[in-house]
Design an enzyme around this catalytic site. Structure first.
Site, mmCIF file in Angstrom:
data_model
loop_
_atom_site.group_PDB
_atom_site.id
_atom_site.type_symbol
_atom_site.label_atom_id
_atom_site.label_comp_id
_atom_site.label_asym_id
_atom_site.label_seq_id
_atom_site.Cartn_x
_atom_site.Cartn_y
_atom_site.Cartn_z
ATOM 1 N N GLU A 80 -30.243 31.415 14.731
ATOM 2 C CA GLU A 80 -28.933 31.910 14.685
ATOM 3 C C GLU A 80 -28.273 31.167 13.975
ATOM 4 O O GLU A 80 -28.312 29.021 13.903
ATOM 5 C CB GLU A 80 -28.404 32.590 15.572
ATOM 6 C CG GLU A 80 -26.993 33.076 15.567
ATOM 7 C CD GLU A 80 -26.260 33.538 17.187
ATOM 8 O OE1 GLU A 80 -27.103 33.652 17.971
ATOM 9 O OE2 GLU A 80 -25.316 33.691 16.772
ATOM 10 N N GLN A 84 -26.570 31.318 26.829
ATOM 11 C CA GLN A 84 -25.693 32.870 26.258
ATOM 12 C C GLN A 84 -26.557 33.745 27.141
ATOM 13 O O GLN A 84 -28.132 33.659 26.316
ATOM 14 C CB GLN A 84 -25.439 32.719 24.533
ATOM 15 C CG GLN A 84 -25.276 34.074 24.192
ATOM 16 C CD GLN A 84 -25.516 34.642 22.914
ATOM 17 O OE1 GLN A 84 -26.113 34.407 22.614
ATOM 18 N NE2 GLN A 84 -24.154 34.644 22.106
ATOM 19 N N GLU A 120 -22.914 39.859 27.820
ATOM 20 C CA GLU A 120 -23.193 38.637 27.400
ATOM 21 C C GLU A 120 -22.374 37.659 28.326
ATOM 22 O O GLU A 120 -21.455 38.003 28.938
ATOM 23 C CB GLU A 120 -23.139 37.774 26.239
ATOM 24 C CG GLU A 120 -21.547 37.667 25.012
ATOM 25 C CD GLU A 120 -21.682 37.678 23.591
ATOM 26 O OE1 GLU A 120 -22.252 37.906 23.077
ATOM 27 O OE2 GLU A 120 -21.375 36.253 23.836
ATOM 28 N N HIS A 177 -26.002 27.333 20.719
ATOM 29 C CA HIS A 177 -26.098 28.295 22.154
ATOM 30 C C HIS A 177 -27.757 28.362 21.677
ATOM 31 O O HIS A 177 -28.270 27.904 21.309
ATOM 32 C CB HIS A 177 -25.489 29.223 22.258
ATOM 33 C CG HIS A 177 -25.246 30.355 21.954
ATOM 34 N ND1 HIS A 177 -24.754 30.383 20.994
ATOM 35 C CD2 HIS A 177 -27.157 31.199 21.482
ATOM 36 C CE1 HIS A 177 -25.395 31.276 19.980
ATOM 37 N NE2 HIS A 177 -25.646 32.097 20.154
ATOM 38 N N HIS A 205 -32.911 33.160 21.430
ATOM 39 C CA HIS A 205 -33.119 32.704 20.294
ATOM 40 C C HIS A 205 -32.774 31.327 20.834
ATOM 41 O O HIS A 205 -32.074 30.871 21.510
ATOM 42 C CB HIS A 205 -32.178 33.792 19.726
ATOM 43 C CG HIS A 205 -30.714 33.408 19.775
ATOM 44 N ND1 HIS A 205 -30.573 35.020 20.262
ATOM 45 C CD2 HIS A 205 -29.743 33.022 19.492
ATOM 46 C CE1 HIS A 205 -28.894 34.874 21.225
ATOM 47 N NE2 HIS A 205 -28.643 33.744 19.909
#
Lengths: 149, 149
Positions: A134, A60, A43, A7, A84
């Protein structure tokens, strides 16, 4: 092994407004919502496509639920935007260790709880050419990077 | 219809150093390189996964080739990091128009030349909650969003 772009994490001030923007502009629909108390966010996951490891790629959307959450601090400093980039793997511990071995700092000593009950870690943006990175392992991910659904 | 996350565009100061970072840290390999004179960049595409529309998702590493390129200005202001997010579609003109109809400004009146001979347009980040958003149509994309390869 990293097997997909899992994502793109996007910081937003108002989750409903961003959901509506993506729905009206691009036709993206909400696939899943949750609150992550540890990360201090609520989220929405917008599923964009399936991936050839059996998973999916999402946007996301992240709204802070408290002022001391990292997303709140990001918004204060940068405004809305990409927060991110997350890569999917069947082995978050191993991939994190491989990055550490390559000289990259991990944010957590052990994986934490992510979306869909996944296990996640973050790599320091200063060690990743400016990108908070991530790593995500789905809860049921086996050696073939199975989907989380 | 948008059918995939096509790529995440990443601004970097030194293309070779960023390529090496992604190779050593995550095992990503260069799939394609090219120079885009119009955009003022040289770039490397790192293929991460296949997508269920028959395409792929990439990281696109971008180094400016002149000081007045948008990537050079981005680097000066923000440093290295995510520059844009690109979505794949079989109809870049139609998707751009749909976004314009939803109140979003397109950067170009007509599509321009993108990676792999694709047709691209960009949507203004101020109209997209802070994210410079690209729409990409592969040169051979038919009604099913076929892959470019």
């Amino acid at each position: 092994m990293i097997t997909r772009i899992d994502h793109v994490g996007i910081a937003c001030r108002n989750l409903e407004e961003s959901i509506e923007f993506y729905r009206v502009t691009f036709g993206f629909e909400v696939y899943h919502t949750e609150v992550n108390e540890q990360q201090g966010v609520r989220e929405a996951m917008l599923r964009i496509n399936g991936t050839d490891d059996g998973g999916s790629s999402y946007l996301q959307l992240l709204e802070p639920i408290r002022e001391d959450s990292p997303i709140a601090k990001f918004l204060e400093k940068n405004g809305e935007g990409v927060h991110h980039v997350a890569f999917g793997t069947a082995d978050v511990v191993g991939e994190t260790q491989a990055a550490v071995d390559a000289g990259v700092r991990a944010l957590y000593p052990e994986p934490r709880h992510g979306t869909f009950g996944s296990s996640i870690n973050f790599l320091h943006p200063k060690d990743c050419h400016g990108i908070l990175t991530e790593l995500v392992q789905a809860p049921d991910a086996g050696s073939h990077g199975a989907d989380r659904h």
